[in-house]
Motif scaffolding. Structure first.
Motif, PDB file in Angstrom:
ATOM      1  N   ARG A 212       0.817  -1.208   0.000  1.00 28.62           N
ATOM      2  CA  ARG A 212       0.000   0.000   0.000  1.00 28.62           C
ATOM      3  C   ARG A 212       0.859   1.269   0.000  1.00 28.62           C
ATOM      4  O   ARG A 212       1.982   1.268   0.517  1.00 28.62           O
ATOM      5  CB  ARG A 212      -0.874   0.055   1.262  1.00 28.62           C
ATOM      6  N   VAL A 214       0.915   5.097   1.633  1.00 29.53           N
ATOM      7  CA  VAL A 214       0.456   5.629   2.916  1.00 29.53           C
ATOM      8  C   VAL A 214      -0.307   6.926   2.686  1.00 29.53           C
ATOM      9  O   VAL A 214       0.183   7.838   2.016  1.00 29.53           O
ATOM     10  CB  VAL A 214       1.640   5.894   3.855  1.00 29.53           C
ATOM     11  N   GLY A 312       2.441   1.392   4.892  1.00 31.49           N
ATOM     12  CA  GLY A 312       1.001   1.209   4.747  1.00 31.49           C
ATOM     13  C   GLY A 312       0.540  -0.212   4.814  1.00 31.49           C
ATOM     14  O   GLY A 312      -0.654  -0.481   4.731  1.00 31.49           O
TER      15      GLY A 312
END
Length: 320
Positions: A212, A214, A312
């Motif tokens: 991911r 962030v 993330g």
């Protein structure tokens, strides 16, 4: 794992420093007595780049006493080691697909160091200079890919579907997608476009592992730090803000029929018995088993890891 569509940070041998730092992180992890990853090519890639930075390639006996400039890189190597192992485990878990696409491959060497099933094909996508440098170094090492390896020079911040199809990608076959260290280097619109393409190009049975980006909180403090960074680097504030609110891969993929599972960095620390600190006692155990990727749990950590808000986490996904 390189910054797509940008000329900044292109330093040694025309390579993004991020790609070199990640390779150095894998080399450091490989050197540890309790290594989670065995990448015998990583250090050679770092050395061949002749970086002007003092990139560590070995885990020191006393990491907390390492030179100040190396300490952030050693700390990052702990995360890189867990990230690499997590994705390795995902790729070697069932159900395996014979077609794998690595978007933003950087100096990744999985095509050479992992055991692939018969008939496996790996397509690596990144900028031409990164792919050419890696191929040159690995060829000097007489390294042979353990699968059919196809490389595609492409900028992932602009449309890339036609190039992938021309390179031999078969959208009718299940695909395993790897997005490692890519999304954080794309603005929100480009991240959305990449995830949309993954969804459109995937046949039933496809899988994905995604690191991911962030999301940054919208506070005066964060805006001030971004403005300071903009002044130091010359990057426009509009470009920095475009990266501050990334799309959620789970939301996008689930809307396209995928089943998704989130994995936090804290969970990876628990799975692999690591702590994101140079000062903490070494909590890793040799031979720690890989995670059960069907669930997000894992063995209890020896020491509770410190939450790392700069990461993330990950998403693993399956298209039924």
């Amino acid at each position: 794992m390189t910054e797509q569509g940008r000329s900044t940070e292109l330093e040694d041998q025309g390579l993004p420093l991020a790609a070199l730092a990640v390779a150095a992180g894998r080399a450091v992890e490989t050197s540890r007595a309790d290594a989670l990853v065995a990448d015998r090519f990583a250090a050679a890639l770092v050395v061949a780049a002749r970086s002007h930075l003092d990139l560590p390639t070995v885990w020191p006996a006393e990491p907390a006493e390492a030179p100040p400039l190396q300490q952030p890189l050693l700390l990052a190597s702990i995360y890189i080691g867990m990230r690499t192992r997590f994705i390795d485990d995902f790729l070697q878990s069932d159900p395996a697909a014979t077609q794998t696409v690595v978007l933003g491959a950087g100096l990744d060497t999985r095509a050479f160091r992992l055991a692939w099933p018969d008939g496996a094909r790996v397509i690596e996508v990144d900028s031409a200079n990164v792919l050419e440098f890696k191929a040159h170094v690995l060829s000097r090492l007489s390294a042979e890919p353990q699968c059919e390896l196809i490389t595609l020079a492409a900028d992932l911040s602009v449309p890339w579907r036609e190039g992938l199809l021309a390179a031999g990608f078969d959208p009718a076959q299940p695909t395993t997608w790897v997005l490692e260290g890519l999304l954080p280097y794309l603005d929100a619109a480009a991240q959305h476009a990449v995830l949309d393409e993954v969804a459109v190009l995937s046949a039933p049975g496809s899988r994905a592992v995604i690191e991911r980006a962030v999301a940054l909180p919208k506070t005066d403090d964060i805006e001030a730090k971004l403005r300071e960074f903009s002044e130091q680097t010359g990057l426009p504030m509009s470009e920095l803000l475009a990266r501050a609110d990334p799309p959620d891969p789970v939301e996008l993929l689930e809307a396209a029929g995928w089943r998704c599972t989130g994995h936090t960095v804290e969970e990876l620390c628990s799975m692999y018995g690591r702590v994101l600190s140079l000062a903490a006692p070494d909590a890793a155990r040799p031979g720690v088993p890989g995670p059960d990727l069907a669930r997000s749990g894992g063995p209890a950590p020896v020491q509770q890891p410190t939450p790392d808000q700069s990461r993330g986490g990950f998403v693993t996904a399956l298209l039924p």
